[in-house]
Design a protein around this motif. Sequence first.
Motif, PDB file in Angstrom:
ATOM      1  N   HIS A  25      -8.955   1.850  -1.225  1.00  0.00           N
ATOM      2  CA  HIS A  25      -9.416   2.206   0.126  1.00  0.00           C
ATOM      3  C   HIS A  25      -8.233   2.219   1.092  1.00  0.00           C
ATOM      4  O   HIS A  25      -8.059   3.164   1.875  1.00  0.00           O
ATOM      5  N   ALA A  26      -7.409   1.193   1.036  1.00  0.00           N
ATOM      6  CA  ALA A  26      -6.237   1.115   1.916  1.00  0.00           C
ATOM      7  C   ALA A  26      -5.243   2.235   1.602  1.00  0.00           C
ATOM      8  O   ALA A  26      -4.629   2.799   2.517  1.00  0.00           O
ATOM      9  N   ALA A  27      -5.103   2.581   0.332  1.00  0.00           N
ATOM     10  CA  ALA A  27      -4.191   3.663  -0.054  1.00  0.00           C
ATOM     11  C   ALA A  27      -4.694   5.009   0.468  1.00  0.00           C
ATOM     12  O   ALA A  27      -3.895   5.845   0.904  1.00  0.00           O
ATOM     13  N   VAL A  28      -5.999   5.219   0.437  1.00  0.00           N
ATOM     14  CA  VAL A  28      -6.563   6.459   0.985  1.00  0.00           C
ATOM     15  C   VAL A  28      -6.272   6.528   2.480  1.00  0.00           C
ATOM     16  O   VAL A  28      -5.868   7.577   2.997  1.00  0.00           O
ATOM     17  N   GLU A  29      -6.441   5.424   3.176  1.00  0.00           N
ATOM     18  CA  GLU A  29      -6.122   5.399   4.609  1.00  0.00           C
ATOM     19  C   GLU A  29      -4.651   5.732   4.837  1.00  0.00           C
ATOM     20  O   GLU A  29      -4.312   6.497   5.747  1.00  0.00           O
ATOM     21  N   GLU A  30      -3.782   5.168   4.023  1.00  0.00           N
ATOM     22  CA  GLU A  30      -2.337   5.431   4.134  1.00  0.00           C
ATOM     23  C   GLU A  30      -2.044   6.896   3.848  1.00  0.00           C
ATOM     24  O   GLU A  30      -1.285   7.538   4.576  1.00  0.00           O
ATOM     25  N   LEU A  31      -2.635   7.441   2.806  1.00  0.00           N
ATOM     26  CA  LEU A  31      -2.392   8.835   2.456  1.00  0.00           C
ATOM     27  C   LEU A  31      -2.854   9.768   3.571  1.00  0.00           C
ATOM     28  O   LEU A  31      -2.138  10.694   3.948  1.00  0.00           O
ATOM     29  N   VAL A  32      -4.017   9.510   4.111  1.00  0.00           N
ATOM     30  CA  VAL A  32      -4.532  10.321   5.221  1.00  0.00           C
ATOM     31  C   VAL A  32      -3.590  10.232   6.424  1.00  0.00           C
ATOM     32  O   VAL A  32      -3.379  11.227   7.126  1.00  0.00           O
ATOM     33  N   GLY A  33      -3.002   9.085   6.619  1.00  0.00           N
ATOM     34  CA  GLY A  33      -2.052   8.923   7.703  1.00  0.00           C
ATOM     35  C   GLY A  33      -0.785   9.750   7.524  1.00  0.00           C
ATOM     36  O   GLY A  33      -0.044   9.987   8.473  1.00  0.00           O
ATOM     37  N   ARG A  34      -0.539  10.199   6.309  1.00  0.00           N
ATOM     38  CA  ARG A  34       0.650  11.006   6.025  1.00  0.00           C
ATOM     39  C   ARG A  34       0.393  12.506   6.155  1.00  0.00           C
ATOM     40  O   ARG A  34       1.310  13.306   5.965  1.00  0.00           O
ATOM     41  N   LEU A  35      -0.825  12.895   6.440  1.00  0.00           N
ATOM     42  CA  LEU A  35      -1.127  14.323   6.572  1.00  0.00           C
ATOM     43  C   LEU A  35      -0.259  14.938   7.658  1.00  0.00           C
ATOM     44  O   LEU A  35      -0.041  14.348   8.705  1.00  0.00           O
ATOM     45  N   GLN A  36       0.221  16.134   7.385  1.00  0.00           N
ATOM     46  CA  GLN A  36       1.143  16.796   8.323  1.00  0.00           C
ATOM     47  C   GLN A  36       0.454  17.843   9.148  1.00  0.00           C
ATOM     48  O   GLN A  36      -0.405  18.504   8.816  1.00  0.00           O
ATOM     49  N   ILE A  62       0.834  -1.202   0.000  1.00  0.00           N
ATOM     50  CA  ILE A  62       0.000   0.000   0.000  1.00  0.00           C
ATOM     51  C   ILE A  62       0.869   1.252   0.000  1.00  0.00           C
ATOM     52  O   ILE A  62       0.571   2.222  -0.702  1.00  0.00           O
ATOM     53  N   GLU A  63       1.949   1.240   0.769  1.00  0.00           N
ATOM     54  CA  GLU A  63       2.872   2.378   0.762  1.00  0.00           C
ATOM     55  C   GLU A  63       3.420   2.606  -0.643  1.00  0.00           C
ATOM     56  O   GLU A  63       3.549   3.748  -1.091  1.00  0.00           O
ATOM     57  N   GLY A  64       3.709   1.525  -1.348  1.00  0.00           N
ATOM     58  CA  GLY A  64       4.205   1.629  -2.722  1.00  0.00           C
ATOM     59  C   GLY A  64       3.175   2.232  -3.654  1.00  0.00           C
ATOM     60  O   GLY A  64       3.512   3.043  -4.524  1.00  0.00           O
ATOM     61  N   ILE A  65       1.929   1.850  -3.487  1.00  0.00           N
ATOM     62  CA  ILE A  65       0.853   2.423  -4.305  1.00  0.00           C
ATOM     63  C   ILE A  65       0.776   3.931  -4.060  1.00  0.00           C
ATOM     64  O   ILE A  65       0.709   4.724  -4.998  1.00  0.00           O
ATOM     65  N   VAL A  66       0.794   4.324  -2.799  1.00  0.00           N
ATOM     66  CA  VAL A  66       0.727   5.753  -2.476  1.00  0.00           C
ATOM     67  C   VAL A  66       1.946   6.480  -3.034  1.00  0.00           C
ATOM     68  O   VAL A  66       1.809   7.550  -3.642  1.00  0.00           O
ATOM     69  N   ASP A  67       3.113   5.897  -2.860  1.00  0.00           N
ATOM     70  CA  ASP A  67       4.341   6.523  -3.362  1.00  0.00           C
ATOM     71  C   ASP A  67       4.302   6.704  -4.874  1.00  0.00           C
ATOM     72  O   ASP A  67       4.718   7.738  -5.391  1.00  0.00           O
ATOM     73  N   ARG A  68       3.802   5.706  -5.590  1.00  0.00           N
ATOM     74  CA  ARG A  68       3.804   5.741  -7.058  1.00  0.00           C
ATOM     75  C   ARG A  68       2.635   6.521  -7.649  1.00  0.00           C
ATOM     76  O   ARG A  68       2.764   7.092  -8.728  1.00  0.00           O
TER      77      ARG A  68
END
Length: 101
Positions: free
Chosen positions: A90-101, A25-31
């Motif tokens: 869905h999991a990528a959205v959760e990961e992205l939201v977790g990266r909010l600063q 999932i981190e890879g999906i968000v990164d890419r």
Amino acid sequence: MKTILAPLSLALLLGSNVVFADAEIEGIVDRHCQACHDAGLAGAPKLSDAASWAPRLETGIDAMAKTVISGKGAMPPKGTCFSCTEEQIHAAVEELVGRLQ
């Protein structure tokens, strides 16, 4: 071979409750997500701009994932991850939201 089959068998048994590896999932968000959301390209809310995320967060992760799946504005459907499943989005959205600063 057993190393590959065991997780696959478990995923098949779990059906829709598939758990993805964090790295996947981190890879999906990164890419597929990070660049536009870091720079705010084409109106994408920046990860560093909490105010722009507030109304989106109020709708919830499910609604946000549906928006990503269908696309919005300059963001194409699935946010360019055309091979991603809805569960991965869905999991990528959760990961992205977790990266909010």
